[in-house]
Design an enzyme around this catalytic site. Structure first.
Site, PDB file in Angstrom:
ATOM      1  N   LYS A  41       0.856  -1.196   0.000  1.00 34.46           N
ATOM      2  CA  LYS A  41       0.000   0.000   0.000  1.00 34.46           C
ATOM      3  C   LYS A  41       0.879   1.228   0.000  1.00 34.46           C
ATOM      4  O   LYS A  41       2.001   1.192   0.517  1.00 34.46           O
ATOM      5  CB  LYS A  41      -0.867   0.023   1.265  1.00 34.46           C
ATOM      6  CG  LYS A  41      -2.082   0.927   1.166  1.00 34.46           C
ATOM      7  CD  LYS A  41      -3.193   0.214   0.439  1.00 34.46           C
ATOM      8  CE  LYS A  41      -4.507   0.935   0.522  1.00 34.46           C
ATOM      9  NZ  LYS A  41      -5.600  -0.007   0.268  1.00 34.46           N
TER      10      LYS A  41
HETATM   11  N1  GLU Z   1      -7.432   0.160  -2.964  1.00 40.73           N
HETATM   12  C1  GLU Z   1      -8.201  -1.025  -3.186  1.00 40.73           C
HETATM   13  C2  GLU Z   1      -8.210  -1.893  -1.947  1.00 40.73           C
HETATM   14  O1  GLU Z   1      -8.029  -1.409  -0.850  1.00 40.73           O
HETATM   15  C3  GLU Z   1      -7.771  -1.771  -4.437  1.00 40.73           C
HETATM   16  C4  GLU Z   1      -6.320  -2.199  -4.480  1.00 40.73           C
HETATM   17  C5  GLU Z   1      -5.907  -2.737  -5.843  1.00 40.73           C
HETATM   18  O2  GLU Z   1      -6.712  -2.799  -6.743  1.00 40.73           O
HETATM   19  O3  GLU Z   1      -4.726  -3.077  -5.960  1.00 40.73           O
HETATM   20  O4  GLU Z   1      -8.485  -3.060  -2.004  1.00 40.73           O
END
Ligand code: GLU
Length: 430
Positions: free
Chosen positions: A120
């Site tokens: 993240k």
């Molecule tokens: N931000 C989204 C999540 O928290 C999607 C992450 C992604 O598609 O890599 O799952």
């Protein structure tokens, strides 16, 4: 969230605060440890991020001054594949939060069995205070700084809170310019014309709806006529609210950054979303009555969807929540103490790592399509998404019944077993 304290290095970090997202995550891991069998020997792996990069992002402001922002990319675990997870732009972003969000991505990706680890990123910024050219410069400099550790087979960012397809396009372009080749697979959630996938924008909200529908079905609760309350009216909450509305549910309450709104007869969600998309403020939409924050949390519902930020459903709010089913659209919205209160009150919680996994699932489809340069129809995408979500939820429900644990602990049992089995099979280097 507690006010982050700068460390000696000047970075925003929340050490040892029991309500910090990372501490919340550690408590969730402690709850799963007794169910890991021989793999429990590796459980410490889950309590550490493999790698966390903090970067300084200086940008030229339009007024000729220079501003500096803090950015992060955490890779929690890469045992099962490259890192995967979004990037958020928010004034409350800290290392602690990004670490927790990366760990939840490890669990989420393993819970739905995607061949990814967890990662993240985030920038501590209120994007509303930047002009569009400033936002572009911020995004490009951040991408260049984290370029050391991202890549189509290393770590693949995606949209999260306050980031969208345009920001992904700038990230893809910056990375591509730096490596000297167009690398569409370096990010997902891109515009369709740049290798994005049909259905990706709606995928998280669609997954929330699918898991809610399936769980309600198991509880013999019809979606038609069900009262639904949604916190968050953006890409996740807004889409989920729309799907509930289309399925005949009554969306009686909604909250976004502008405030809380209700309509006892059911909000016309499509009209409200149009109004907000055109720049209107939700609480000024004609079809709703503005209510206080405390009235919002006390609204009577059958299904409650927290789809904003972490740490929203606290033990105190959980004691007053009047609902039967909580479906987590956000990451980490429910504290472990609130989980206990909801459990004691007989309110079922479908955890984030399953309920909001639709987004990363279609991100996976996008990445596969980019690699093969062969693009699927929206119907194919939605039907594959449906199958993955339904099967993953079924497995979680089955595990919960088998061990007599919450759906969250069950999802963690499945996911952590997969991660730690990969960890064990790969072995320690050197
Ligand atoms: N931000 C989204 C999540 O928290 C999607 C992450 C992604 O598609 O890599 O799952």
């Amino acid at each position: 969230m507690a006010t982050p304290r700068p460390t000696a290095a000047g970075l925003s970090y929340v050490p040892n605060n029991p309500n910090s997202p990372w501490q919340m995550y550690l408590q969730q891991v402690d709850r799963v440890a007794p169910y890991l069998g021989h793999l429990a020997r590796w459980v410490e792996t889950l309590k550490h991020c493999k790698r966390v990069l903090a970067v300084d992002i200086p940008i030229n402001r339009d007024d000729g001054t220079v501003a500096h922002f803090e950015g992060f990319r955490a890779q929690h675990n890469l045992s099962r594949g490259p890192g995967k997870g979004g990037v958020r732009y928010h004034p409350d972003v800290t290392i602690d939060e990004v670490m927790a969000l990366s760990a939840w991505m490890t669990v989420k990706n393993a819970a739905v069995n995607l061949p990814y680890g967890g990662a993240k990123g985030g920038i501590r910024v209120d994007p509303k205070t930047l002009t569009r050219p400033e936002l572009e410069r911020l995004t490009r400099r951040y991408t260049s700084e984290i370029g050391l550790i991202i890549g189509p087979d290393k770590d693949i960012p995606a949209p999260d809170v306050n980031t969208d397809a345009q920001i992904m396009a700038w990230m893809m372009d910056t990375y591509s310019m730096n490596v000297g080749a167009t690398a569409t697979g370096v990010v997902t959630g891109k515009p369709i014309a740049l290798g994005g996938s049909l259905g990706r924008r709606e995928a998280t909200g669609r997954g929330v709806y699918i898991t809610a529908r399936e769980t309600a079905h198991g509880m013999k609760m019809p979606i038609e006529g069900a009262r639904v309350v949604v916190q968050g009216f953006g890409n996740v909450g807004g889409v989920a609210a729309q799907l509930f509305h289309e399925a005949g549910a009554k969306v009686v309450g909604v909250q976004d950054v502008s405030g809380s709104a209700m309509n006892e007869a059911g909000i016309d969600v499509n009209a409200a979303r149009d109004y907000v998309a055109k720049g209107g403020s939700l609480i000024e939409f004609k079809g709703v009555t503005a209510i206080s924050e405390s009235d919002f949390w006390a609204l009577k519902s059958d299904i409650f969807v927290p789809a904003a930020l972490e740490n929203q459903l606290t033990a105190e709010r959980a004691r007053h929540l009047s609902t039967r089913l909580v479906v987590e659209g956000a990451n980490g919205p429910t504290t472990p103490a609130a989980d206990d209160v909801l459990h004691d009150r007989g309110i079922l919680v479908v955890p984030d790592v399953i309920a909001n996994a639709g987004g990363v699932t279609v991100s996976y489809f996008e990445w596969v399509q980019d690699f093969s340069s062969f693009f699927w129809t929206e119907a194919e995408i939605n039907s594959r998404l449906e199958r993955i979500m339904v099967d993953a939820l079924k497995a979680v429900v089955h595990t919960a019944e088998e061990h007599k644990v919450s759906l969250r602990t069950a999802a963690f049992i499945i996911a952590c077993s997969r991660v730690l089995a990969a960890r064990e099979q790969r072995g320690l280097y050197p």
